[in-house]
Scaffold this motif. Structure first.
Motif: not given
Length: 478
Positions: A286-290, A295-300, A407-415
């Motif tokens: 939801d945060m990524a959609a906002g 959305a960040p990929p879910p881990p295992g 944070e790492t994934a979204l920062t990369s997408e935002l960049s």
């Protein structure tokens, strides 16, 4: 013999096209609103039937009258809008007659005539020689007073050089328009507004890009901080509710279900870990959609926490002590029962001894058993507390690690998105700069053309004005 106006201009600028004016043999009567033009047209048509009088709106596009009668009221002097209307009406016509109307109602009309004459003389030299008369086309009492105007129009309209002067005036307007156009193009006046708009647009693109970048970064950080706090609270709250649930179950667990209870606690811990992990996934999605980010990929899948078994070790010494204490307690109960039977019936002494022994033995077994059960429940309660603390540490660690990964994934997408937006903004700025350079080149070319053409056009318009001045001098001499 006077040269024709076209020959005067062609001698200096032979390639210039003639004025696109269609001359009509009419007299246009015009003036500001409520000046009395309609009544004056009716009076002139009645007094001068040999000439055609029209109002300004009866002339078609590109048509010019032979003469203009400009009517103003004697109420007040000319205004700026009145002068502009006069210039528009007489742009291609040399013969202009000024009329101050409604002189029957205003005794100071001669002062208005003087003021109007002075105002027009200051506005342009050509209006200094405009004749002015007073008139009352529709007086409240008496006959119309238009005799002076009628005599003046008969004299002016019959002049043989009227057509030549009107043609010269049309050429003056044509040449002045050309000069103004070259000057405007050379100065870039027609492009200035567009250039300013382009510069403003470029500044807006730069400002919007900087502001958007700052807003995106701040929004991402704020959302991540909120996610960390909310998910941490959610994990702790879930562990607290499970702790209360398991503590209640531990207080009701019997000795035979101790092993099942430990398995149940481990299953509940696995369920909590799964629920918290699903909550983290939903919240981060939801945060990524906002933020309009994927959305960040879910881990295992999460690993269940390692919960050691409950420390239900053998309590031999405690059991022996409780057996001794229970035996003492049971012996006391047995003696009390025996005495009770002996007191009720002396013949039942033997039966009292047997019943008392059995009751004492039962009490001893019950005391030893209940003491052991309470001890096991206390151990389970402490173990549940330790297990939920371990569970809480595990889910909080899960929250922290997943928020950090998000944070790492979204920062990369935002960049990546900001790089794309910056590239688009740079392309737009480059387009604007190219358009500005094109405008600058066009202005420079227009300035060069202006410098080349203006001297010839100025000579031509000076020649036309000289011819007009000579004709006006001849007319005044006559």
């Amino acid at each position: 013999m006077s040269r024709s106006p076209d020959a005067v201009v062609a001698e200096i600028e032979p390639g210039l096209s003639p004025p696109a004016v269609r001359r009509r043999d009419v007299v246009a009567v015009t003036g500001p609103w409520l000046a009395g033009t309609t009544s004056l047209v009716a009076a002139l048509r009645d007094r001068l039937p040999d000439h055609t009088f029209v109002e300004a709106d009866e002339l078609g596009p590109g048509q010019a009258p032979a003469a203009v009668v400009f009517v103003v009221s004697a109420v007040a002097p000319l205004t700026e809008s009145d002068c502009a209307l006069l210039e528009l009406a007489t742009r291609n016509t040399d013969l202009v007659v000024g009329v101050v109307s409604k002189i029957d109602a205003h005794r100071n009309w001669r002062d208005i005539v003087a003021a109007d004459r002075a105002a027009l003389a200051e506005r342009a030299p050509r209006y200094a020689d405009v004749p002015w008369v007073g008139a009352a086309a529709a007086p409240g009492l008496g006959e119309p007073r238009v005799d002076e105007l009628v005599d003046l129009l008969r004299q002016q309209l019959s002049h043989p050089d009227l057509g030549r002067r009107n043609r010269l005036r049309a050429w003056e307007a044509r040449l002045q328009a050309e000069i103004d156009r070259y000057r405007a193009d050379g100065d870039g006046l027609d492009r200035q507004a567009h250039v300013e708009a382009l510069r403003t647009q470029r500044d807006e693109v730069v400002r919007a890009r900087r502001l958007a970048k700052s807003e995106h970064t701040i929004a991402l950080r704020s959302q991540l901080q909120q996610a960390r706090l909310q998910l941490g609270y959610f994990a702790r709250n879930r562990c607290t509710s499970v702790r209360a649930e398991l503590a209640e179950d531990a207080a009701q667990t019997g000795r035979r279900r101790l092993g099942e209870f430990q398995s149940y606690v481990r299953r509940r811990a696995d369920d909590v870990v799964t629920e918290v992990d699903e909550g983290i996934t939903a919240h981060l999605g939801d945060m990524a959609a906002g933020l309009n980010l994927p959305a960040p990929p879910p881990p295992g899948p999460p690993s269940p926490p390692d919960l050691p078994g409950a420390p239900l070790k053998s309590r031999r010494s405690e059991t022996q002590l409780m057996t001794v204490l229970g035996a003492g307690f049971g012996l006391g109960v047995a003696l009390m029962v025996t005495r009770l039977f002996a007191g009720l019936a002396p013949g039942l002494t033997v039966a009292g001894l047997v019943v008392g022994g059995l009751v004492g033995l039962a009490v001893t077994v019950w005391v030893v058993g209940i003491r052991g059960l309470l001890q096991d429940r206390a151990v389970l309660d402490r173990w549940v507390t330790d297990a939920t603390n371990t569970l809480r540490s595990a889910v909080e660690q899960r929250v922290g690690s997943r928020v950090l990964a998000a944070e790492t994934a979204l920062t990369s997408e935002l960049s990546a998105r900001e790089q794309a937006e910056s590239a688009a903004a740079e392309d737009r700025i480059a387009e604007i700069n190219a358009e500005l350079r094109e405008h600058a080149m066009q202005t420079a070319r227009a300035a060069a053309l202006r410098d080349q053409r203006l001297p010839t056009l100025q000579d031509a318009i000076d020649a036309v004005r000289a011819e007009l001045a000579m004709d006006n001098r001849q007319k005044r001499a006559e």
